[in-house]
Scaffold this motif. Structure first.
Motif, PDB file in Angstrom:
ATOM      1  N   ALA A 136      -1.715 -19.745  -7.628  1.00 27.98           N
ATOM      2  CA  ALA A 136      -2.320 -18.473  -7.217  1.00 27.98           C
ATOM      3  C   ALA A 136      -1.382 -17.646  -6.361  1.00 27.98           C
ATOM      4  N   ALA A 137      -0.566 -18.301  -5.526  1.00 26.65           N
ATOM      5  CA  ALA A 137       0.338 -17.557  -4.644  1.00 26.65           C
ATOM      6  C   ALA A 137       1.369 -16.765  -5.417  1.00 26.65           C
ATOM      7  N   LEU A 138       1.651 -17.163  -6.668  1.00 24.86           N
ATOM      8  CA  LEU A 138       2.661 -16.483  -7.469  1.00 24.86           C
ATOM      9  C   LEU A 138       2.073 -15.463  -8.430  1.00 24.86           C
ATOM     10  N   ARG A 139       0.752 -15.332  -8.460  1.00 26.92           N
ATOM     11  CA  ARG A 139       0.182 -14.365  -9.396  1.00 26.92           C
ATOM     12  C   ARG A 139      -0.863 -13.453  -8.764  1.00 26.92           C
ATOM     13  N   THR A 140      -0.985 -13.475  -7.424  1.00 27.55           N
ATOM     14  CA  THR A 140      -2.003 -12.638  -6.780  1.00 27.55           C
ATOM     15  C   THR A 140      -1.721 -11.161  -6.920  1.00 27.55           C
ATOM     16  N   ALA A 141      -0.443 -10.779  -7.028  1.00 22.71           N
ATOM     17  CA  ALA A 141      -0.106  -9.346  -7.091  1.00 22.71           C
ATOM     18  C   ALA A 141       0.345  -8.929  -8.486  1.00 22.71           C
ATOM     19  N   VAL A 142      -0.019  -9.717  -9.517  1.00 18.83           N
ATOM     20  CA  VAL A 142       0.409  -9.401 -10.874  1.00 18.83           C
ATOM     21  C   VAL A 142      -0.595  -8.434 -11.502  1.00 18.83           C
ATOM     22  N   PRO A 143      -0.206  -7.175 -11.780  1.00 18.90           N
ATOM     23  CA  PRO A 143      -1.138  -6.185 -12.300  1.00 18.90           C
ATOM     24  C   PRO A 143      -1.263  -6.242 -13.818  1.00 18.90           C
ATOM     25  N   VAL A 144      -1.538  -7.432 -14.362  1.00 22.07           N
ATOM     26  CA  VAL A 144      -1.705  -7.579 -15.797  1.00 22.07           C
ATOM     27  C   VAL A 144      -3.015  -8.279 -16.082  1.00 22.07           C
ATOM     28  N   GLY A 193      -0.633  -2.694 -17.896  1.00 16.98           N
ATOM     29  CA  GLY A 193      -1.053  -4.082 -18.016  1.00 16.98           C
ATOM     30  C   GLY A 193      -2.522  -4.282 -17.751  1.00 16.98           C
ATOM     31  N   ARG A 194      -3.293  -3.193 -17.642  1.00 18.76           N
ATOM     32  CA  ARG A 194      -4.694  -3.303 -17.230  1.00 18.76           C
ATOM     33  C   ARG A 194      -5.643  -3.646 -18.366  1.00 18.76           C
ATOM     34  N   SER A 195      -5.222  -3.496 -19.607  1.00 18.56           N
ATOM     35  CA  SER A 195      -6.075  -3.816 -20.750  1.00 18.56           C
ATOM     36  C   SER A 195      -5.194  -4.307 -21.887  1.00 18.56           C
ATOM     37  N   LEU A 196      -5.827  -4.944 -22.874  1.00 18.92           N
ATOM     38  CA  LEU A 196      -5.073  -5.482 -24.000  1.00 18.92           C
ATOM     39  C   LEU A 196      -4.362  -4.391 -24.796  1.00 18.92           C
TER      40      LEU A 196
END
Length: 379
Positions: A338-346, A255-258
């Motif tokens: 923000a609290a629901l997406r801070t650890a999203v590795p995308v 999920g790190r790049s397109l």
């Protein structure tokens, strides 16, 4: 391996000069789920080997990685800092900005930020343990990997590190509702896609693979009320898609790049099709009466054998369906609190660190140079 150290004026160093750099690394590590120092060391070593460095020279000890996150240092290994930042998903431009911030003059000295607790020591071990940070087999003590600064579950385990429990529960319920609504829309319009995995993708990417799998399972069980018993066997497809989305983004770095995210959605489509086709053949004689059967009929009209036509048609439908689901999920996650997406590795814009870097005293252009301080087991 050539190393570069940066210190204070005339090489003497300032105990708070590079604290801002350490704090940025700590904030970056927290945003990607607090991987262990040993895991970061493995990533750095893997990147060096991929760049052509021999395995014995590419190895870096976890204690060396830990030192890069520690405040109160008078000099730092800037190339290693860049490698660690790359392993955590940051680009050179961000590291350059951190270094520039640390080299800016400050009007007054600030209080020294507290350093993370020193790693505990154990008796030295022989053999392979020496490569993990021991000084050698001479009986000296070696540090072991300290616990993360903020304790939390493994981001790839599906626990949704850093997500408030109430927010996670509300998001899970919303994802199930989204799946059921999308399924109703598809059946009403007889569309040649499924769209009953949009919520599954959101949960798997935002909260982890196993919570995504729970959403997929709940969707197909509750879907019996509308679609009948035909819904239940396809829970396996929904669960498989959640696991690939979740582990692909969180453990495999897809999920790190397109381009990687595109590849992740293709992988999900392949896995889901591989699970769905046997179910269609075994339980439903190749069709379920939905819009996807039209695609199968079109492929059959080309003279393709029935089983091959079913596989090709299902894969084509799955590719379109998972591309739509994956990117709708990505857009939805970007709009979450923000609290629901801070650890999203995308592919999401990084949040600024919660702790601002400490300004530093002026130093000579380029900083002082000191001999390599890398331990024998570090490279």
């Amino acid at each position: 391996m050539e190393q570069d150290t940066a210190g204070g004026p005339n090489g003497s160093g300032d105990a708070s000069r590079w604290d801002g750099l350490a704090l940025e690394l700590q904030a970056l590590r927290a945003r990607v789920g607090d991987p262990s120092y040993a895991e970061i060391a493995r990533r750095v070593s893997g990147a060096r080997e991929a760049a052509g460095t021999p395995a014995h020279a590419a190895r870096v000890a976890r204690t060396t990685v830990y030192d890069a996150f520690r405040t109160g240092r008078t000099r730092v290994n800037l190339p290693l800092v860049r490698e660690i930042a790359h392993a955590l998903g940051a680009e050179d431009e961000r590291v350059d900005a951190w270094v520039e911030q640390c080299r800016r003059p400050r009007p007054t000295a600030a209080a020294e930020p507290p350093a993370p607790p020193a790693p505990p020591t154990l008796p030295a071990a022989d053999g392979a343990d020496a490569a993990d940070g021991a000084e050698g087999g001479d009986g000296t003590a070696r540090p072991v990997d300290p616990p993360p600064a903020t304790s939390g579950p493994d981001p790839s385990s599906g626990a949704g590190a850093g997500v408030p429990p109430r927010g996670a529960l509300l998001l899970l319920v919303a994802c199930v509702v989204v799946n059921l609504l999308d399924r109703s829309l598809v059946e009403l319009l007889q569309l040649p896609v499924h769209l009953d995995m949009v919520g599954t993708a959101i949960a798997a990417l935002a909260l982890g693979p196993w919570r995504g799998a729970a959403v997929g399972l709940a969707t197909n069980v509750l879907g019996v009320a509308e679609s009948g018993p035909v819904s239940v066997p396809f829970a396996l497809v929904n669960v498989a898609g959640a696991l690939v989305w979740g582990y692909g983004a969180r453990r495999w770095g897809l999920g790190r790049s397109l381009p990687r995210f595109l590849g992740l959605n293709v992988l999900v489509a392949l896995v889901c099709s591989a699970v769905a086709v046997p179910i269609l053949v075994w339980r439903f004689d190749g069709g379920t009466g939905n819009g996807g059967d039209m695609v199968t009929d079109s492929v059959l009209a080309l003279g393709v054998p029935p089983l091959a036509a079913l596989a090709v048609a299902n894969l084509l439908v799955s590719l379109g369906d998972k591309m739509i689901s994956g990117f709708v999920a990505l857009v939805t996650i970007s709009a979450l609190p923000a609290a629901l997406r801070t650890a999203v590795p995308v592919l999401l814009p990084a949040s600024p660190p919660t702790t601002p870097p400490t300004p530093a005293d002026p130093g000579p252009p380029g900083g002082g140079q000191e001999p390599d301080r890398t331990r024998p087991g570090d490279t």
